[in-house]
Enzyme design. Structure first.
Site, PDB file in Angstrom:
ATOM      1  N   GLU A  41      -5.602  -7.750  -4.498  1.00 49.21           N
ATOM      2  CA  GLU A  41      -4.641  -7.268  -5.500  1.00 49.21           C
ATOM      3  C   GLU A  41      -3.251  -7.581  -4.965  1.00 49.21           C
ATOM      4  O   GLU A  41      -2.803  -7.013  -3.985  1.00 49.21           O
ATOM      5  CB  GLU A  41      -4.821  -5.750  -5.699  1.00 49.21           C
ATOM      6  N   ARG A  45       5.603  -6.292  -6.321  1.00 54.15           N
ATOM      7  CA  ARG A  45       6.688  -5.579  -5.643  1.00 54.15           C
ATOM      8  C   ARG A  45       7.603  -6.552  -4.941  1.00 54.15           C
ATOM      9  O   ARG A  45       8.557  -6.156  -4.276  1.00 54.15           O
ATOM     10  CB  ARG A  45       6.113  -4.620  -4.598  1.00 54.15           C
ATOM     11  N   THR A  69       0.662  -3.187  -9.323  1.00 57.59           N
ATOM     12  CA  THR A  69       1.984  -2.627  -9.601  1.00 57.59           C
ATOM     13  C   THR A  69       2.608  -3.287 -10.841  1.00 57.59           C
ATOM     14  O   THR A  69       3.808  -3.593 -10.865  1.00 57.59           O
ATOM     15  CB  THR A  69       2.932  -2.742  -8.374  1.00 57.59           C
ATOM     16  N   LYS A 129      -7.721   3.611 -12.007  1.00 59.53           N
ATOM     17  CA  LYS A 129      -7.187   3.847 -10.665  1.00 59.53           C
ATOM     18  C   LYS A 129      -6.837   5.342 -10.579  1.00 59.53           C
ATOM     19  O   LYS A 129      -6.287   5.897 -11.536  1.00 59.53           O
ATOM     20  CB  LYS A 129      -5.941   2.969 -10.489  1.00 59.53           C
TER      21      LYS A 129
HETATM   22  C1  3PG Z   1      -0.640   1.198  -4.473  1.00 60.48           C
HETATM   23  O1  3PG Z   1       0.286   0.623  -4.994  1.00 60.48           O
HETATM   24  O2  3PG Z   1      -1.764   1.084  -4.943  1.00 60.48           O
HETATM   25  C2  3PG Z   1      -0.380   2.108  -3.331  1.00 60.48           C
HETATM   26  O3  3PG Z   1       0.930   2.074  -2.893  1.00 60.48           O
HETATM   27  C3  3PG Z   1      -1.266   1.848  -2.189  1.00 60.48           C
HETATM   28  O4  3PG Z   1      -1.293   3.016  -1.470  1.00 60.48           O
HETATM   29  P1  3PG Z   1      -1.401   2.990   0.108  1.00 60.48           P
HETATM   30  O5  3PG Z   1      -0.229   2.194   0.591  1.00 60.48           O
HETATM   31  O6  3PG Z   1      -1.342   4.420   0.531  1.00 60.48           O
HETATM   32  O7  3PG Z   1      -2.717   2.338   0.458  1.00 60.48           O
END
Ligand code: 3PG
Length: 275
Positions: A41, A45, A69, A129
């Protein structure tokens, strides 16, 4: 293409990736493959996201690449034209979900409570999710959803690491967990891909209790006869004592062994035991 639901379940952990430069895409793909992960994934960002997705889709088709995201229709369009096979959003935005459905790309929106779950269900979405998992009730919340929303399975993400992964994966309505800890951005940017592979392998070993080896994996300590016998996939088990494990199996004599590894055959299955 293998059904995404089956793929996520079999994979167990979906790496949530923040990558700053498309130049690192090939190295990252190699690290995921060497660790035995065939899902990625890539999050929107960074400005590099679309370019990275495009590289994965065109040069590493054995890895199913999705966009994470995603919060705007423009990003959905960009993900689609780059070759993303699925969309993940941190929250539930009905407009984005409807747009993905219209564009026929699977979408997994983030939800954190019953009201959002039901809104997503009303659009026909049943894989969601669960975000941010740890601060939204974690495993307790998921267990509470289990009897109420029997048709829904979740991808908890947010605050999950190797030490609490199995607490989530053993819940019936958890399809897989998402996590960024196995693909740290600083390791990607530093080109430390072997370290990423090691994180993935460690995670998969704790998740399964063993590590399925593939021919692409680096096999430390395998040489001579051991290396020859590893030309096809085997399972790797980690034990505190090879000698004791072999003794318990009554295999002291028949096995090719060295100080740190041994390979045994049980029927057609070969098992590499390491200390
Ligand atoms: C995401 O965008 O799915 C989360 O920021 C991931 O969370 P984590 O960094 O705690 O694994």
């Amino acid at each position: 293409m293998q059904n995404l639901k089956e793929l996520f379940f079999a994979t167990g952990v979906i790496p949530v990736i923040k990558i700053e430069s498309a130049e690192r895409a090939d190295g990252l793909a190699g690290a995921l493959r060497a660790g035995g992960l065939r899902v990625a994934e890539i999050t929107f960002r960074t400005k590099a996201a679309a370019g990275v997705i495009e590289k994965f889709a065109s040069r590493h088709p054995d890895i199913v690449v999705g966009a994470g995201t995603v919060t705007t229709k423009t990003e959905v369009d960009s993900a689609l034209s780059s070759g993303a096979k699925f969309i993940v959003s941190p929250g539930f935005n009905p407009e984005i979900c409807a747009y993905c459905i219209e564009k026929k790309i699977p979408v997994f929106p983030g939800v954190s409570n019953p009201s959002l779950i039901e809104q997503a269900m009303s659009l026909g979405l049943t894989i969601l999710k669960f975000f941010p998992a740890e601060v939204s009730g974690g495993t307790k919340a998921l267990k509470a959803f289990e009897s109420v929303y029997q048709a829904v399975t979740f991808i908890p993400t947010g605050g999950i690491q190797e030490n609490n992964l199995n607490e989530y994966l053993t819940i019936k309505n958890v399809l897989a967990c998402g996590g960024s800890w196995i693909v740290p951005t600083d390791l990607i940017e530093a080109g430390k891909f072997d370290a990423i592979t090691a994180l993935i392998q460690s995670c998969r070993r704790s998740m399964l209790g063993f590590l399925p080896l593939t021919s692409e994996m680096k096999l430390d300590n395998a040489s001579g006869a051991d290396a020859d016998r590893l030309s096809s996939p085997v399972l790797e088990l980690k034990t505190p004592s090879i000698r004791r494990t072999l003794a318990m199996l009554g295999m002291n004599e028949e096995t090719s062994s060295s100080a740190k590894s041994a390979i045994i055959s049980l029927g057609d299955t070969r098992i590499r035991i390491i200390e």
